[in-house]
Design a protein around this motif. Structure first.
Motif, PDB file in Angstrom:
ATOM      1  N   GLY A   1      12.555  12.228  18.774  1.00 65.20           N
ATOM      2  CA  GLY A   1      11.187  12.210  19.253  1.00 65.20           C
ATOM      3  C   GLY A   1      10.154  12.180  18.135  1.00 65.20           C
ATOM      4  N   VAL A   2      10.514  11.584  17.005  1.00 68.87           N
ATOM      5  CA  VAL A   2       9.607  11.536  15.851  1.00 68.87           C
ATOM      6  C   VAL A   2       8.726  10.307  15.959  1.00 68.87           C
ATOM      7  CG1 VAL A   2       9.464  11.366  13.337  1.00 68.87           C
ATOM      8  CG2 VAL A   2      11.260  12.743  14.402  1.00 68.87           C
ATOM      9  N   GLN A   3       7.452  10.483  15.775  1.00 73.19           N
ATOM     10  CA  GLN A   3       6.526   9.373  15.750  1.00 73.19           C
ATOM     11  C   GLN A   3       5.398   9.708  14.761  1.00 73.19           C
ATOM     12  OE1 GLN A   3       4.910   8.846  19.665  1.00 73.19           O
ATOM     13  NE2 GLN A   3       4.149  10.937  19.836  1.00 73.19           N
ATOM     14  N   GLY A   4       4.610   8.708  14.420  1.00 70.60           N
ATOM     15  CA  GLY A   4       3.534   8.930  13.460  1.00 70.60           C
ATOM     16  C   GLY A   4       3.132   7.631  12.793  1.00 70.60           C
ATOM     17  N   ARG A   5       2.290   7.762  11.755  1.00 71.62           N
ATOM     18  CA  ARG A   5       1.759   6.596  11.046  1.00 71.62           C
ATOM     19  C   ARG A   5       2.188   6.650   9.587  1.00 71.62           C
ATOM     20  NH1 ARG A   5      -4.415   5.152  11.985  1.00 71.62           N
ATOM     21  NH2 ARG A   5      -3.442   4.631  13.992  1.00 71.62           N
ATOM     22  N   VAL A   6       2.707   5.529   9.109  1.00 68.57           N
ATOM     23  CA  VAL A   6       3.143   5.409   7.714  1.00 68.57           C
ATOM     24  C   VAL A   6       2.107   4.561   6.972  1.00 68.57           C
ATOM     25  CG1 VAL A   6       4.963   4.659   6.163  1.00 68.57           C
ATOM     26  CG2 VAL A   6       5.559   5.571   8.420  1.00 68.57           C
TER      27      VAL A   6
ATOM     28  N   MET B   1       4.476   4.698  -0.355  1.00 65.13           N
ATOM     29  CA  MET B   1       4.100   5.013   1.027  1.00 65.13           C
ATOM     30  C   MET B   1       3.995   6.512   1.216  1.00 65.13           C
ATOM     31  SD  MET B   1       7.662   3.909   2.826  1.00 65.13           S
ATOM     32  CE  MET B   1       7.477   2.302   2.045  1.00 65.13           C
ATOM     33  N   ARG B   2       3.248   6.871   2.261  1.00 68.74           N
ATOM     34  CA  ARG B   2       3.112   8.269   2.692  1.00 68.74           C
ATOM     35  C   ARG B   2       3.501   8.326   4.154  1.00 68.74           C
ATOM     36  NH1 ARG B   2      -1.860   8.842   1.835  1.00 68.74           N
ATOM     37  NH2 ARG B   2      -2.752   9.169   3.912  1.00 68.74           N
ATOM     38  N   SER B   3       4.580   9.061   4.441  1.00 67.40           N
ATOM     39  CA  SER B   3       5.173   9.015   5.782  1.00 67.40           C
ATOM     40  C   SER B   3       5.426  10.425   6.304  1.00 67.40           C
ATOM     41  CB  SER B   3       6.490   8.231   5.745  1.00 67.40           C
ATOM     42  OG  SER B   3       7.162   8.304   6.986  1.00 67.40           O
ATOM     43  N   PRO B   4       5.269  10.645   7.617  1.00 64.58           N
ATOM     44  CA  PRO B   4       5.566  11.968   8.195  1.00 64.58           C
ATOM     45  C   PRO B   4       7.064  12.218   8.337  1.00 64.58           C
ATOM     46  CG  PRO B   4       4.865  10.472   9.933  1.00 64.58           C
ATOM     47  CD  PRO B   4       4.711   9.723   8.645  1.00 64.58           C
ATOM     48  N   ASP B   5       7.873  11.152   8.231  1.00 63.95           N
ATOM     49  CA  ASP B   5       9.321  11.298   8.389  1.00 63.95           C
ATOM     50  C   ASP B   5      10.015  10.278   7.486  1.00 63.95           C
ATOM     51  OD1 ASP B   5      11.708  12.369  10.083  1.00 63.95           O
ATOM     52  OD2 ASP B   5      11.876  10.187  10.228  1.00 63.95           O
ATOM     53  N   LYS B   6      11.126  10.683   6.890  1.00 67.45           N
ATOM     54  CA  LYS B   6      11.798   9.794   5.940  1.00 67.45           C
ATOM     55  C   LYS B   6      12.392   8.570   6.643  1.00 67.45           C
ATOM     56  CE  LYS B   6      16.249  12.216   6.065  1.00 67.45           C
ATOM     57  NZ  LYS B   6      17.303  12.849   5.246  1.00 67.45           N
TER      58      LYS B   6
ATOM     59  N   VAL C   1      -4.108 -12.602 -11.060  1.00 68.38           N
ATOM     60  CA  VAL C   1      -4.167 -11.161 -11.290  1.00 68.38           C
ATOM     61  C   VAL C   1      -3.322 -10.443 -10.250  1.00 68.38           C
ATOM     62  CG1 VAL C   1      -6.463 -11.181 -12.362  1.00 68.38           C
ATOM     63  CG2 VAL C   1      -6.254 -10.978  -9.875  1.00 68.38           C
ATOM     64  N   ARG C   2      -3.052  -9.182 -10.525  1.00 67.56           N
ATOM     65  CA  ARG C   2      -2.344  -8.350  -9.557  1.00 67.56           C
ATOM     66  C   ARG C   2      -3.336  -7.854  -8.510  1.00 67.56           C
ATOM     67  NH1 ARG C   2      -0.474  -6.333 -14.488  1.00 67.56           N
ATOM     68  NH2 ARG C   2      -1.868  -4.535 -14.221  1.00 67.56           N
ATOM     69  N   VAL C   3      -2.906  -7.876  -7.257  1.00 72.77           N
ATOM     70  CA  VAL C   3      -3.800  -7.497  -6.157  1.00 72.77           C
ATOM     71  C   VAL C   3      -3.148  -6.375  -5.351  1.00 72.77           C
ATOM     72  CG1 VAL C   3      -5.054  -8.291  -4.123  1.00 72.77           C
ATOM     73  CG2 VAL C   3      -4.663  -9.860  -6.044  1.00 72.77           C
ATOM     74  N   PRO C   4      -3.676  -5.142  -5.431  1.00 75.86           N
ATOM     75  CA  PRO C   4      -3.166  -4.054  -4.581  1.00 75.86           C
ATOM     76  C   PRO C   4      -3.603  -4.267  -3.130  1.00 75.86           C
ATOM     77  CG  PRO C   4      -4.364  -3.209  -6.495  1.00 75.86           C
ATOM     78  CD  PRO C   4      -4.681  -4.654  -6.406  1.00 75.86           C
ATOM     79  N   PHE C   5      -2.714  -3.893  -2.215  1.00 82.28           N
ATOM     80  CA  PHE C   5      -3.012  -4.038  -0.782  1.00 82.28           C
ATOM     81  C   PHE C   5      -2.388  -2.852  -0.056  1.00 82.28           C
ATOM     82  CE2 PHE C   5      -2.446  -5.640   3.540  1.00 82.28           C
ATOM     83  CZ  PHE C   5      -3.677  -6.253   3.772  1.00 82.28           C
ATOM     84  N   SER C   6      -3.098  -2.342   0.952  1.00 83.89           N
ATOM     85  CA  SER C   6      -2.575  -1.217   1.736  1.00 83.89           C
ATOM     86  C   SER C   6      -2.729  -1.514   3.220  1.00 83.89           C
ATOM     87  CB  SER C   6      -3.323   0.079   1.384  1.00 83.89           C
ATOM     88  OG  SER C   6      -4.696  -0.051   1.658  1.00 83.89           O
ATOM     89  N   ILE C   7      -1.765  -1.000   4.003  1.00 80.99           N
ATOM     90  CA  ILE C   7      -1.791  -1.234   5.449  1.00 80.99           C
ATOM     91  C   ILE C   7      -1.037  -0.094   6.134  1.00 80.99           C
ATOM     92  CG2 ILE C   7       0.304  -2.635   5.388  1.00 80.99           C
ATOM     93  CD1 ILE C   7      -0.911  -4.320   7.640  1.00 80.99           C
ATOM     94  N   PRO C   8      -1.542   0.404   7.266  1.00 84.28           N
ATOM     95  CA  PRO C   8      -0.804   1.435   8.017  1.00 84.28           C
ATOM     96  C   PRO C   8       0.129   0.803   9.037  1.00 84.28           C
ATOM     97  CG  PRO C   8      -3.009   1.224   8.906  1.00 84.28           C
ATOM     98  CD  PRO C   8      -2.918   0.221   7.769  1.00 84.28           C
ATOM     99  N   ILE C   9       1.307   1.399   9.216  1.00 88.85           N
ATOM    100  CA  ILE C   9       2.269   0.983  10.226  1.00 88.85           C
ATOM    101  C   ILE C   9       2.490   2.143  11.169  1.00 88.85           C
ATOM    102  CG2 ILE C   9       4.595   0.129  10.664  1.00 88.85           C
ATOM    103  CD1 ILE C   9       4.622  -1.096   7.895  1.00 88.85           C
ATOM    104  N   THR C  10       2.169   1.937  12.453  1.00 95.63           N
ATOM    105  CA  THR C  10       2.223   3.030  13.430  1.00 95.63           C
ATOM    106  C   THR C  10       3.528   2.990  14.227  1.00 95.63           C
ATOM    107  OG1 THR C  10      -0.186   2.954  13.631  1.00 95.63           O
ATOM    108  CG2 THR C  10       1.023   4.111  15.371  1.00 95.63           C
ATOM    109  N   PHE C  11       4.212   4.120  14.286  1.00 98.63           N
ATOM    110  CA  PHE C  11       5.432   4.279  15.096  1.00 98.63           C
ATOM    111  C   PHE C  11       5.076   5.194  16.277  1.00 98.63           C
ATOM    112  CE2 PHE C  11       6.868   3.087  10.953  1.00 98.63           C
ATOM    113  CZ  PHE C  11       8.017   2.336  11.160  1.00 98.63           C
ATOM    114  N   LYS C  12       5.107   4.646  17.483  1.00 96.15           N
ATOM    115  CA  LYS C  12       4.719   5.407  18.655  1.00 96.15           C
ATOM    116  C   LYS C  12       5.736   5.183  19.768  1.00 96.15           C
ATOM    117  CE  LYS C  12       0.766   6.313  21.679  1.00 96.15           C
ATOM    118  NZ  LYS C  12      -0.626   5.942  22.006  1.00 96.15           N
ATOM    119  N   LEU C  13       6.230   6.293  20.306  1.00 95.83           N
ATOM    120  CA  LEU C  13       7.215   6.210  21.383  1.00 95.83           C
ATOM    121  C   LEU C  13       6.517   5.877  22.694  1.00 95.83           C
ATOM    122  CD1 LEU C  13       9.341   9.363  20.476  1.00 95.83           C
ATOM    123  CD2 LEU C  13      10.010   6.982  20.181  1.00 95.83           C
ATOM    124  N   GLN C  14       7.198   5.064  23.522  1.00 95.49           N
ATOM    125  CA  GLN C  14       6.629   4.654  24.828  1.00 95.49           C
ATOM    126  C   GLN C  14       6.884   5.772  25.856  1.00 95.49           C
ATOM    127  OE1 GLN C  14       4.780   2.075  25.180  1.00 95.49           O
ATOM    128  NE2 GLN C  14       5.133   1.276  23.112  1.00 95.49           N
TER     129      GLN C  14
END
Length: 236
Positions: A170-175, A192-197, A223-236
């Motif tokens: 039942g683990v869910q959250g945003r990475v 990355m920063r994640s609530p679960d491994k 040039v090098r271009v840093p980019f960040s994006i959140p990935i959401t894990f949500k149970l139905q």
């Protein structure tokens, strides 16, 4: 019958006056006895001093004894002998570089100065030419930023798989994922920063599957271009 005593000889007539006089005398005697003090002759002059004698006391002047002999005088400086340099020094003649009015100056070709360019990371939000995701090559330059973000979201939805162990627990959250698009267009430095491994492991797998891109450019240089994006894990 006539009284035997003389009325003038009655002692009780002025008894109140005599009592008051006696009382005053008694109180006065008591007050004098309380206030009267006696002093010991030996202690009567303790603490007194003769100021005149102290002021007139002569203080002898002491002479400072000289315990060490005076230091010897400094030695006379050595005589420096000046020796003439017999070796002849060749004089360097510098030609005059100023030009005369009649001298013709030839035109000098323009010298190209190479501009120094610091090798720094340029964020995606401010870079001049954003990296080009495969499929966005034909898009107008002003629309490439939106096309890039749309392709990234499509790639995540296509490769997304919810980890089974995370579903069971039942683990869910945003990475929150951060990566860098290198100068050659490859993906590197993934963090990355994640609530679960398990969720973080899945997010990394998705980013590792990103295709090679056309690198971003600043002032015409890759040039090098840093980019960040959140990935959401949500149970139905």
């Amino acid at each position: 019958m006539e009284p035997k005593k003389n009325p003038k000889a009655d002692l009780n007539k002025d008894i109140g006056l005599y009592f008051a006089i006696g009382l005053v005398i008694a109180l006065l005697a008591i007050y004098i006895g309380i206030e009267h003090k006696t002093y010991d002759p030996d202690e009567a002059f303790i603490g007194m001093m003769n100021v005149d004698e102290e002021l007139d006391e002569e203080i002898p002047i002491t002479e400072q004894l000289q315990t060490q002999p005076p230091p010897p005088p400094p030695a006379a400086p050595e005589v420096i002998e000046v020796v003439e340099d017999e070796e002849e020094v060749e004089e360097t003649v510098v030609d005059d570089t100023e030009s005369d009015q009649d001298e013709v100056v030839e035109d000098v070709e323009d010298v190209e100065v190479e501009e120094e360019f610091e090798d720094v990371d340029v964020p995606f939000a401010v870079i001049e030419d954003v990296p080009i995701f495969p499929g966005c090559e034909g898009v107008a330059k002003s629309q490439r930023r939106a096309c890039f973000q749309e392709k990234i979201q499509k790639h995540i939805r296509k490769n997304f798989r919810y980890p089974e162990i995370a579903q069971e627990m039942g683990v869910q959250g945003r990475v929150y994922v951060n990566f860098v698009i290198q100068k050659d267009g490859s993906i590197g430095n993934i963090r990355m920063r994640s609530p679960d491994k398990n969720l973080g492991k899945e997010a990394r797998r998705i980013i590792d599957k990103l295709p090679k891109m056309t690198p971003g450019k600043q002032r015409g240089r890759a040039v090098r271009v840093p980019f960040s994006i959140p990935i959401t894990f949500k149970l139905q």
